[in-house]
Scaffold this motif. Structure first.
Motif, PDB file in Angstrom:
ATOM      1  N   PHE A  36      -4.319  -9.910  72.665  1.00  0.00           N
ATOM      2  CA  PHE A  36      -3.687 -10.624  73.762  1.00  0.00           C
ATOM      3  C   PHE A  36      -2.191 -10.294  73.794  1.00  0.00           C
ATOM      4  O   PHE A  36      -1.611  -9.947  72.750  1.00  0.00           O
ATOM      5  N   PRO A  37      -1.544 -10.395  74.970  1.00  0.00           N
ATOM      6  CA  PRO A  37      -0.086 -10.279  74.991  1.00  0.00           C
ATOM      7  C   PRO A  37       0.520 -11.258  74.001  1.00  0.00           C
ATOM      8  O   PRO A  37       0.022 -12.383  73.841  1.00  0.00           O
ATOM      9  N   ALA A  38       1.570 -10.836  73.331  1.00  0.00           N
ATOM     10  CA  ALA A  38       2.146 -11.655  72.263  1.00  0.00           C
ATOM     11  C   ALA A  38       2.470 -13.069  72.726  1.00  0.00           C
ATOM     12  O   ALA A  38       2.256 -14.040  71.986  1.00  0.00           O
ATOM     13  N   ASP A  39       2.960 -13.206  73.954  1.00  0.00           N
ATOM     14  CA  ASP A  39       3.347 -14.530  74.437  1.00  0.00           C
ATOM     15  C   ASP A  39       2.155 -15.372  74.888  1.00  0.00           C
ATOM     16  O   ASP A  39       2.314 -16.541  75.245  1.00  0.00           O
ATOM     17  N   LYS A  40       0.943 -14.779  74.851  1.00  0.00           N
ATOM     18  CA  LYS A  40      -0.270 -15.512  75.220  1.00  0.00           C
ATOM     19  C   LYS A  40      -1.204 -15.718  74.035  1.00  0.00           C
ATOM     20  O   LYS A  40      -2.261 -16.342  74.187  1.00  0.00           O
ATOM     21  N   LEU A  41      -0.848 -15.182  72.868  1.00  0.00           N
ATOM     22  CA  LEU A  41      -1.749 -15.229  71.718  1.00  0.00           C
ATOM     23  C   LEU A  41      -2.095 -16.660  71.329  1.00  0.00           C
ATOM     24  O   LEU A  41      -3.273 -16.993  71.126  1.00  0.00           O
ATOM     25  N   LEU A  42      -1.102 -17.516  71.205  1.00  0.00           N
ATOM     26  CA  LEU A  42      -1.345 -18.901  70.817  1.00  0.00           C
ATOM     27  C   LEU A  42      -2.221 -19.611  71.847  1.00  0.00           C
ATOM     28  O   LEU A  42      -3.191 -20.292  71.490  1.00  0.00           O
ATOM     29  N   GLU A  43      -1.888 -19.443  73.115  1.00  0.00           N
ATOM     30  CA  GLU A  43      -2.643 -20.094  74.192  1.00  0.00           C
ATOM     31  C   GLU A  43      -4.105 -19.644  74.184  1.00  0.00           C
ATOM     32  O   GLU A  43      -5.026 -20.475  74.264  1.00  0.00           O
ATOM     33  N   GLN A  44      -4.336 -18.347  74.079  1.00  0.00           N
ATOM     34  CA  GLN A  44      -5.699 -17.825  74.144  1.00  0.00           C
ATOM     35  C   GLN A  44      -6.500 -18.176  72.888  1.00  0.00           C
ATOM     36  O   GLN A  44      -7.687 -18.513  72.969  1.00  0.00           O
ATOM     37  N   THR A  45      -5.855 -18.101  71.737  1.00  0.00           N
ATOM     38  CA  THR A  45      -6.544 -18.471  70.503  1.00  0.00           C
ATOM     39  C   THR A  45      -6.894 -19.944  70.517  1.00  0.00           C
ATOM     40  O   THR A  45      -8.008 -20.345  70.148  1.00  0.00           O
ATOM     41  N   SER A  46      -5.951 -20.770  70.945  1.00  0.00           N
ATOM     42  CA  SER A  46      -6.198 -22.212  71.003  1.00  0.00           C
ATOM     43  C   SER A  46      -7.354 -22.543  71.938  1.00  0.00           C
ATOM     44  O   SER A  46      -8.195 -23.402  71.626  1.00  0.00           O
ATOM     45  N   ALA A  47      -7.423 -21.859  73.066  1.00  0.00           N
ATOM     46  CA  ALA A  47      -8.507 -22.113  74.023  1.00  0.00           C
ATOM     47  C   ALA A  47      -9.858 -21.778  73.399  1.00  0.00           C
ATOM     48  O   ALA A  47     -10.845 -22.521  73.560  1.00  0.00           O
ATOM     49  N   TYR A  48      -9.921 -20.655  72.681  1.00  0.00           N
ATOM     50  CA  TYR A  48     -11.170 -20.250  72.041  1.00  0.00           C
ATOM     51  C   TYR A  48     -11.593 -21.271  70.982  1.00  0.00           C
ATOM     52  O   TYR A  48     -12.749 -21.706  70.939  1.00  0.00           O
ATOM     53  N   LEU A  55     -16.474 -20.864  52.790  1.00  0.00           N
ATOM     54  CA  LEU A  55     -16.029 -22.082  53.446  1.00  0.00           C
ATOM     55  C   LEU A  55     -17.025 -22.454  54.544  1.00  0.00           C
ATOM     56  O   LEU A  55     -17.491 -21.584  55.280  1.00  0.00           O
ATOM     57  N   PRO A  56     -17.347 -23.727  54.718  1.00  0.00           N
ATOM     58  CA  PRO A  56     -18.399 -24.116  55.657  1.00  0.00           C
ATOM     59  C   PRO A  56     -17.952 -24.208  57.114  1.00  0.00           C
ATOM     60  O   PRO A  56     -18.728 -24.652  57.960  1.00  0.00           O
ATOM     61  N   LYS A  57     -16.725 -23.803  57.384  1.00  0.00           N
ATOM     62  CA  LYS A  57     -16.181 -23.883  58.743  1.00  0.00           C
ATOM     63  C   LYS A  57     -15.618 -22.527  59.147  1.00  0.00           C
ATOM     64  O   LYS A  57     -15.169 -21.756  58.290  1.00  0.00           O
ATOM     65  N   PRO A  58     -15.626 -22.206  60.449  1.00  0.00           N
ATOM     66  CA  PRO A  58     -15.107 -20.906  60.879  1.00  0.00           C
ATOM     67  C   PRO A  58     -13.606 -20.794  60.646  1.00  0.00           C
ATOM     68  O   PRO A  58     -12.857 -21.759  60.857  1.00  0.00           O
ATOM     69  N   VAL A  59     -13.181 -19.613  60.185  1.00  0.00           N
ATOM     70  CA  VAL A  59     -11.763 -19.331  59.969  1.00  0.00           C
ATOM     71  C   VAL A  59     -11.355 -18.246  60.949  1.00  0.00           C
ATOM     72  O   VAL A  59     -11.910 -17.141  60.936  1.00  0.00           O
ATOM     73  N   ILE A  60     -10.396 -18.569  61.805  1.00  0.00           N
ATOM     74  CA  ILE A  60      -9.928 -17.634  62.825  1.00  0.00           C
ATOM     75  C   ILE A  60      -8.544 -17.141  62.431  1.00  0.00           C
ATOM     76  O   ILE A  60      -7.620 -17.941  62.238  1.00  0.00           O
ATOM     77  N   GLY A  61      -8.390 -15.845  62.288  1.00  0.00           N
ATOM     78  CA  GLY A  61      -7.092 -15.258  62.010  1.00  0.00           C
ATOM     79  C   GLY A  61      -6.343 -15.008  63.298  1.00  0.00           C
ATOM     80  O   GLY A  61      -6.836 -14.278  64.167  1.00  0.00           O
ATOM     81  N   MET A  62      -5.174 -15.618  63.448  1.00  0.00           N
ATOM     82  CA  MET A  62      -4.316 -15.398  64.612  1.00  0.00           C
ATOM     83  C   MET A  62      -3.173 -14.491  64.148  1.00  0.00           C
ATOM     84  O   MET A  62      -2.172 -14.955  63.593  1.00  0.00           O
ATOM     85  N   LEU A  63      -3.340 -13.199  64.374  1.00  0.00           N
ATOM     86  CA  LEU A  63      -2.484 -12.181  63.776  1.00  0.00           C
ATOM     87  C   LEU A  63      -1.343 -11.859  64.729  1.00  0.00           C
ATOM     88  O   LEU A  63      -1.477 -11.057  65.649  1.00  0.00           O
ATOM     89  N   ASN A  64      -0.220 -12.472  64.469  1.00  0.00           N
ATOM     90  CA  ASN A  64       0.894 -12.454  65.408  1.00  0.00           C
ATOM     91  C   ASN A  64       1.878 -11.307  65.186  1.00  0.00           C
ATOM     92  O   ASN A  64       2.832 -11.151  65.950  1.00  0.00           O
ATOM     93  N   GLY A  65       1.659 -10.483  64.162  1.00  0.00           N
ATOM     94  CA  GLY A  65       2.589  -9.376  63.908  1.00  0.00           C
ATOM     95  C   GLY A  65       2.092  -8.536  62.762  1.00  0.00           C
ATOM     96  O   GLY A  65       0.881  -8.386  62.557  1.00  0.00           O
ATOM     97  N   ALA A  66       3.025  -7.970  61.992  1.00  0.00           N
ATOM     98  CA  ALA A  66       2.679  -7.067  60.896  1.00  0.00           C
ATOM     99  C   ALA A  66       1.620  -7.669  59.983  1.00  0.00           C
ATOM    100  O   ALA A  66       1.763  -8.799  59.504  1.00  0.00           O
ATOM    101  N   THR A  67       0.561  -6.888  59.741  1.00  0.00           N
ATOM    102  CA  THR A  67      -0.552  -7.324  58.890  1.00  0.00           C
ATOM    103  C   THR A  67      -0.836  -6.176  57.935  1.00  0.00           C
ATOM    104  O   THR A  67      -1.466  -5.185  58.309  1.00  0.00           O
ATOM    105  N   ALA A  68      -0.361  -6.297  56.700  1.00  0.00           N
ATOM    106  CA  ALA A  68      -0.381  -5.153  55.781  1.00  0.00           C
ATOM    107  C   ALA A  68      -0.805  -5.579  54.386  1.00  0.00           C
ATOM    108  O   ALA A  68      -0.560  -6.717  53.967  1.00  0.00           O
ATOM    109  N   GLY A  69      -1.426  -4.645  53.654  1.00  0.00           N
ATOM    110  CA  GLY A  69      -1.747  -4.878  52.261  1.00  0.00           C
ATOM    111  C   GLY A  69      -2.560  -6.143  52.061  1.00  0.00           C
ATOM    112  O   GLY A  69      -3.619  -6.321  52.664  1.00  0.00           O
ATOM    113  N   ILE A  70      -2.053  -7.032  51.215  1.00  0.00           N
ATOM    114  CA  ILE A  70      -2.774  -8.265  50.934  1.00  0.00           C
ATOM    115  C   ILE A  70      -2.891  -9.124  52.190  1.00  0.00           C
ATOM    116  O   ILE A  70      -3.834  -9.914  52.341  1.00  0.00           O
TER     117      ILE A  70
END
Length: 270
Positions: A192-204, A105-120
């Motif tokens: 990041f703290p769970a309650d700051k993940l969205l804010e910090q990811t969005s800023a980046y 993909l020609p654009k950066p993809v940022i994973g915002m992993l907010n909880g369980a991340t397993a297998g696929i």
């Protein structure tokens, strides 16, 4: 375009794709597979999108395959051409597999992993270019504890990210890894703290789309994913060719102008 198992939204040049089965911790389905790929291509083709965020609704990112579908998996389906056939021969074939298309993909993809991340779910997280995690996130490869193997290029991609020894540990044991350990081994870029993940990811991500040349991101991403298949000399020669093109670009002229004029950048991606 309507979706059943994901949400798709664009704001401030950012496409956000949200796995949307929160009651099942966003367990992966065939429908989700089709929709994520469609959404990724939709974002890639949209000139108004400069970056993509992949995340999950509720308490999890993706807890792995939906067991109701996995128990009926046909081995013949796995070996079929539909799983591995390249969909765009203008892109590197190595990144045209069923799930390994993110690097193409020609654009950066940022994973915002907010909880369980397993297998696929972990497979998709690893194919993201950058990974930010909540401090409550937990990671596991899962496969060896289901009688399976390192699927979908994981045995190639995981060592590239965390190194040979860490990859073997995670693949053989399929043990659960907390966010702090994931950070220490390079599995994620930041926690990041769970309650700051969205804010910090969005800023980046907003900094990327506001202040970085889309053209530069597109070329640098391709360079990064071509590198494992090149010698140092090949990589350097390719970079020299790209450099000669970049200095002719509108984004280069804008990059110099906004710096000298001490104003915000107005990159166009050209």
């Amino acid at each position: 375009m309507g979706y059943q198992h994901i949400l798709y939204a664009v704001d401030h040049h950012i496409a956000t794709i949200t796995l949307n089965r929160p009651a099942r911790l966003n367990a992966w389905t065939a429908t989700m597979e089709r929709e994520v790929r469609q959404a990724m291509e939709q974002a890639a083709d949209d000139d108004g999108v400069r970056a993509i965020v992949l995340t999950g609704a509720g308490r999890g990112f993706c807890a792995g395959a939906d067991m109701d579908e996995l128990k009926d998996l046909d081995p013949n389906d796995i070996k079929s051409d539909a799983w591995s056939r390249p969909f765009d021969m203008n892109r590197r074939a190595d990144y045209q597999t069923r799930y390994g298309f993110y690097p193409a993909l020609p654009k950066p993809v940022i994973g915002m992993l907010n909880g369980a991340t397993a297998g696929i779910g972990l497979v998709h997280a690893l194919y993201c270019d950058i990974r930010f995690a909540a401090d409550t996130a937990v990671f596991t490869t899962s496969f060896s504890r289901r009688g399976l193997i390192a699927e979908h290029g994981l045995s190639w991609m995981l060592p590239l990210i965390v190194g040979h020894a860490n990859a073997l540990d995670l693949l053989l044991s399929a043990r659960k890894v907390q966010a702090c350990e994931a950070l220490s081994m390079g599995l994620v870029n930041q926690v990041f703290p769970a309650d700051k993940l969205l804010e910090q990811t969005s800023a980046y991500v907003r900094d990327l789309v506001d202040n970085v040349s889309p053209r530069s991101m597109r070329v640098i991403k391709r360079q990064q994913y071509d590198a494992p298949f090149q010698t140092l000399a090949e990589n350097t020669l390719a970079a020299n060719a790209e450099m000669s093109q970049s200095v002719l670009s509108a984004d280069f002229r804008e990059g110099v102008a906004h710096f000298l004029e001490k104003r915000p950048a107005r990159f166009t991606g050209h």
